[in-house]
Design a protein around this motif. Sequence first.
Motif, mmCIF file in Angstrom:
data_model
loop_
_atom_site.group_PDB
_atom_site.id
_atom_site.type_symbol
_atom_site.label_atom_id
_atom_site.label_comp_id
_atom_site.label_asym_id
_atom_site.label_seq_id
_atom_site.Cartn_x
_atom_site.Cartn_y
_atom_site.Cartn_z
ATOM 1 N N ARG A 68 0.680 -1.233 -0.073
ATOM 2 C CA ARG A 68 0.071 -0.046 -0.052
ATOM 3 C C ARG A 68 0.803 1.397 0.047
ATOM 4 N NH1 ARG A 68 -3.820 -0.123 4.445
ATOM 5 N NH2 ARG A 68 -4.755 1.584 2.944
ATOM 6 N N HIS A 69 2.140 0.978 -0.509
ATOM 7 C CA HIS A 69 3.126 2.319 -0.633
ATOM 8 C C HIS A 69 2.450 3.776 -1.170
ATOM 9 C CE1 HIS A 69 6.775 4.284 -0.419
ATOM 10 N NE2 HIS A 69 6.934 4.559 -1.959
ATOM 11 N N ARG A 70 2.290 4.779 -0.380
ATOM 12 C CA ARG A 70 1.876 6.041 -0.615
ATOM 13 C C ARG A 70 0.302 6.098 -0.970
ATOM 14 N NH1 ARG A 70 5.534 9.847 -0.412
ATOM 15 N NH2 ARG A 70 7.539 9.242 -0.689
ATOM 16 N N GLN A 71 -0.345 5.148 -0.260
ATOM 17 C CA GLN A 71 -1.847 5.171 -0.520
ATOM 18 C C GLN A 71 -2.394 6.044 0.527
ATOM 19 O OE1 GLN A 71 -3.856 3.394 -2.720
ATOM 20 N NE2 GLN A 71 -1.826 2.977 -3.688
ATOM 21 N N PRO A 72 -3.528 6.934 0.216
ATOM 22 C CA PRO A 72 -4.007 7.849 1.063
ATOM 23 C C PRO A 72 -4.751 7.000 2.164
ATOM 24 C CG PRO A 72 -5.170 7.768 -0.926
ATOM 25 C CD PRO A 72 -4.039 6.847 -1.081
ATOM 26 N N TRP A 73 -4.927 7.630 3.245
ATOM 27 C CA TRP A 73 -5.338 7.208 4.320
ATOM 28 C C TRP A 73 -7.066 7.258 4.231
ATOM 29 C CZ3 TRP A 73 -3.628 5.262 9.221
ATOM 30 C CH2 TRP A 73 -2.275 5.222 9.333
ATOM 31 N N ARG A 74 -7.679 6.188 4.638
ATOM 32 C CA ARG A 74 -9.080 6.178 4.671
ATOM 33 C C ARG A 74 -9.662 6.292 5.848
ATOM 34 N NH1 ARG A 74 -8.238 0.448 2.643
ATOM 35 N NH2 ARG A 74 -9.502 -0.014 4.770
ATOM 36 N N GLN A 75 -10.893 6.914 6.089
ATOM 37 C CA GLN A 75 -11.498 7.332 7.216
ATOM 38 C C GLN A 75 -11.463 6.126 8.299
ATOM 39 O OE1 GLN A 75 -12.215 10.423 7.778
ATOM 40 N NE2 GLN A 75 -12.420 9.826 10.051
ATOM 41 N N ASP A 76 -11.891 5.004 7.852
ATOM 42 C CA ASP A 76 -11.931 3.966 8.863
ATOM 43 C C ASP A 76 -10.553 3.579 9.330
ATOM 44 O OD1 ASP A 76 -11.387 2.841 6.152
ATOM 45 O OD2 ASP A 76 -11.447 0.828 7.069
ATOM 46 N N GLU A 77 -9.402 3.750 8.526
ATOM 47 C CA GLU A 77 -8.231 3.537 9.081
ATOM 48 C C GLU A 77 -7.628 4.535 9.959
ATOM 49 O OE1 GLU A 77 -5.727 1.668 5.336
ATOM 50 O OE2 GLU A 77 -6.406 3.794 5.205
ATOM 51 N N ILE A 78 -7.943 5.919 9.820
ATOM 52 C CA ILE A 78 -7.958 6.805 10.765
ATOM 53 C C ILE A 78 -8.533 6.554 12.157
ATOM 54 C CG2 ILE A 78 -8.276 9.389 11.113
ATOM 55 C CD1 ILE A 78 -7.992 9.738 8.182
ATOM 56 N N GLN A 79 -9.706 6.224 12.200
ATOM 57 C CA GLN A 79 -10.522 5.774 13.318
ATOM 58 C C GLN A 79 -9.803 4.586 14.176
ATOM 59 O OE1 GLN A 79 -14.505 5.121 11.722
ATOM 60 N NE2 GLN A 79 -15.202 7.411 12.457
ATOM 61 N N LYS A 80 -9.362 3.642 13.270
ATOM 62 C CA LYS A 80 -8.707 2.723 13.821
ATOM 63 C C LYS A 80 -7.383 3.065 14.683
ATOM 64 C CE LYS A 80 -7.411 -1.992 13.151
ATOM 65 N NZ LYS A 80 -7.492 -3.296 12.357
#
Length: 59
Positions: A7-19
Motif C-alpha cells: 500500500r505504498h503511498r496510499q491515502p488514509w481512509r476514514q476507517d483507518e484513521i478511526q482505527k
Amino acid sequence: MAEKFERHRQPWRQDEIQKLHTLAGKGMALKAIAKALTRSEESVKDRARADGLKIAKLR
C-alpha cells in the motif's frame, strides 16, 4: 529485512484513521499499530503526529 507494504503511498481512509485513534488510545506500541493497519511504522508515525496523537515509542 523490513516488511514490504503493497500500500505504498496510499491515502488514509476514514476507517483507518478511526482505527489508528482507537489503537493509540489503548496505548498500543507503534510496531503493533503499523502491523494492524498494514502500514509502515513511518507512515503511522507521520499520521499520528499530523493528528496530534501520542503513540508508545513515538518519541
